[in-house]
Design a protein around this motif. Structure first.
Motif, mmCIF file in Angstrom:
data_model
loop_
_atom_site.group_PDB
_atom_site.id
_atom_site.type_symbol
_atom_site.label_atom_id
_atom_site.label_comp_id
_atom_site.label_asym_id
_atom_site.label_seq_id
_atom_site.Cartn_x
_atom_site.Cartn_y
_atom_site.Cartn_z
ATOM 1 N N ALA A 92 0.832 -1.212 0.000
ATOM 2 C CA ALA A 92 0.000 0.000 0.000
ATOM 3 C C ALA A 92 0.869 1.265 0.000
ATOM 4 N N LYS A 93 1.963 1.242 0.772
ATOM 5 C CA LYS A 93 2.848 2.427 0.829
ATOM 6 C C LYS A 93 3.483 2.673 -0.537
ATOM 7 N N VAL A 94 3.924 1.589 -1.174
ATOM 8 C CA VAL A 94 4.568 1.727 -2.481
ATOM 9 C C VAL A 94 3.567 2.277 -3.503
ATOM 10 N N THR A 95 2.357 1.706 -3.509
ATOM 11 C CA THR A 95 1.350 2.139 -4.492
ATOM 12 C C THR A 95 1.023 3.620 -4.316
ATOM 13 N N LYS A 96 0.887 4.029 -3.059
ATOM 14 C CA LYS A 96 0.546 5.429 -2.786
ATOM 15 C C LYS A 96 1.655 6.362 -3.298
ATOM 16 N N PHE A 97 2.897 5.989 -2.999
ATOM 17 C CA PHE A 97 4.026 6.823 -3.434
ATOM 18 C C PHE A 97 4.112 6.835 -4.969
ATOM 19 N N ASN A 218 10.370 15.042 4.322
ATOM 20 C CA ASN A 218 9.777 15.212 2.987
ATOM 21 C C ASN A 218 8.430 14.497 2.847
ATOM 22 N N ARG A 219 7.874 14.139 4.007
ATOM 23 C CA ARG A 219 6.540 13.510 4.058
ATOM 24 C C ARG A 219 6.423 12.289 3.162
ATOM 25 N N ILE A 220 7.468 11.472 3.154
ATOM 26 C CA ILE A 220 7.384 10.201 2.430
ATOM 27 C C ILE A 220 6.791 9.191 3.408
ATOM 28 N N ASP A 221 5.641 8.633 3.052
ATOM 29 C CA ASP A 221 4.955 7.711 3.949
ATOM 30 C C ASP A 221 5.502 6.302 3.706
ATOM 31 N N TYR A 222 6.264 5.764 4.674
ATOM 32 C CA TYR A 222 6.912 4.462 4.476
ATOM 33 C C TYR A 222 6.541 3.478 5.576
ATOM 34 N N ILE A 223 6.802 2.197 5.321
ATOM 35 C CA ILE A 223 6.519 1.198 6.350
ATOM 36 C C ILE A 223 7.680 1.182 7.342
#
Ligand code: AMP
Ligand code: FES
Ligand code: ZN
Length: 312
Positions: A92-97, A218-223
Motif C-alpha cells: 500500500a505504501k509503495v502504491t501510494k508513493f 519530505n513527508r514520504i509515507d513508508y513502512i
C-alpha cells in the motif's frame, strides 16, 4: 543549534560530519551525497533508464524520490513477497508513493507477486521446499530484479542499501573472512556478462538515521516495521554493534566502509561482480535463459520444486 550553512534553526545534527542543518540545507546535503555517489562510482547518466527496487521502506522510497528530484529517469519495481500484513502494508505504501510520482514525474511502477508465480507466499514456499525463508526470499528478489531490468531494457538497477547496510554486511564478511564476497561488495557492480543488469547502491554515503530524517521531513509515507522474518538476524546484530561504536565515535561506519572501498579501488581499479572463474562458466539457464553456472538456474530449480510440493 543552528544550521551550519545558513545559520537558521537546525532540524538535525550530523555528528559524523560535525554539522547541523535546517530542512532546506539538509535536503541539499542528502541530494549532494547521492550525486557524489553516482558520479564517483560511475553509476549512471541523465540519459540512462534506472529501475529502482522499492520495498516500501524509507531507504528505497527516498532513493526513488531523490533520483527523480535530481532529474534522473527512474521507474521502480516492487516484489510482493506475500508475508501477511507486512506485505499488505508495504504494498500500500509503495502504491501510494507511485501514484504521486506518476502524476508529478510520469514515473512507472512494475509489480511482481510471488504468490502468482510460485503458488504460495515466501514463508509457506520456503517451508514447503525446506529452505530458510530469507535465502528463498533473496534468490527470488535477485532473480526478479534482474529479470525485469533486462526484459524492460533498463540500463541499471538500483537498490536502497545505505551506509548502515553496507557497513554491517562488510563486518559480517570480515568476521567470517568471506573474501570472495568482499570482492563483490562495491556500490557499483557492472553488467559483466549479457543477461546480468548493472547494479548500483546510490545511498551508500548516507546512514539509516539520515534517510529516516529525509523521509520524515519530505513527508514520504513508508513502512516503519522491518520484515518480521529479519528479527534476530545476524545483520541486525552487526548493525546494533556498529551503532554502539558510532555513538562513542561518530564516523566509525563511514571510516570502516569508505575505507574499505578506497582499499578495493587501489587493489583493482575496475571492480567486477564476477571473478574470471565465474565468468568462464556462466551460460544461459536452459529453462529461462538468465545466466547461471549450473544447467538450470537456482530460481528455476526452486520454481520446479515448488510446482511439485505447493498445493494447487
Ligand atoms: P533489505 O535487504 O530488505 O535491506 O533491502 C535492501 C534493498 O532491496 C531495499 O532498499 C530495496 O531497494 C530492495 N528491496 C527489498 N525488498 C524489496 C521488495 N520486496 N521489492 C522490491 N525491492 C526490494
Ligand atoms: Fe525477505 Fe524478509 S524474508 S524481506
Ligand atoms: Zn532459470
Amino acid at each position: 543549534m543552528n544550521c551550519t550553512k545558513c545559520k537558521t534553526k537546525a532540524v538535525i545534527g550530523l555528528p559524523r560530519h560535525n554539522a547541523a542543518f535546517c530542512k532546506g540545507c539538509f535536503n541539499g546535503f542528502v541530494h549532494d551525497q547521492v550525486a557524489r555517489a553516482i558520479k564517483s562510482e560511475w553509476m549512471f547518466g541523465k540519459e540512462e533508464r534506472i529501475l529502482v527496487a522499492v520495498s516500501g521502506g524509507k531507504d528505497s522510497l527516498a532513493l526513488w524520490d531523490i533520483l527523480l528530484k535530481l532529474g534522473y529517469r527512474a521507474d521502480a519495481l516492487y516484489v510482493n513477497l506475500g508475508i501477511g500484513a507486512y506485505s499488505e502494508q508495504s504494498h500500500a505504501k509503495v502504491t501510494k508513493f507511485a501514484e504521486a510520482v506518476a502524476a508529478t514525474h510520469g514515473a512507472k511502477l512494475h509489480l511482481h507477486t510471488v504468490e502468482q508465480e510460485a503458488g504460495a507466499g515466501i514463508k509457506e514456499l520456503a517451508m514447503l521446499i525446506h529452505r530458510p525463508t530469507c535465502s528463498t526470499c533473496g534468490t527470488i528478489k535477485r532473480y526478479q530484479f534482474n529479470r525485469v531490468a533486462i526484459e524492460q531494457e533498463y540500463d541499471v538497477m538500483a537498490t536502497g542499501h545505505n551506509l548502515d547496510d553496507e557497513a554491517a554486511r562488510l563486518l559480517g564478511n570480515v568476521l567470517h573472512w568471506q573474501e570472495e564476497y568482499l570482492d563483490k561488495q562495491g556500490p557499483s557492480l557492472p553488467a559483466s556478462v549479457a543477461g546480468f543488469a548493472k547494479k548500483v547502491k546510490p545511498l551508500y554515503r548516507l546512514s539509516e538515521r539520515e534517510l529516516a530524517a529525509y523521509a520524515v521531513l519530505n513527508r514520504i509515507d513508508y513502512i516503519v516495521e522491518e520484515c518480521p522474518m529479519a528479527k534476530g538476524s545476524k545483520t541486525l546484530q552487526y548493525k546494533e554493534v556498529l551503532n554502539r561504536l558510532e555513538t562513542e565515535s561518530p564516523g566509525t561506519k563511514q571510516t570502516f566502509y569508505w575505507g574499505f572501498l578506497d582499499k578495493q579501488k587501489k587493489k583493482q581499479p575496475t571492480a567486477t561482480t564476477m571473478t574470471e572463474k565465474d565468468r568462464a562458466v556462466l551460460h544461459p539457464c536452459t529453462s529461462c535463459s538468465q545466466p547461471t553456472t549450473a544447467e538450470v538456474c537456482s530460481y528455476c530449480k526452486m520454481m520446479a520444486r515448488a510446482k511439485t510440493v505447493v498445493p494447487q
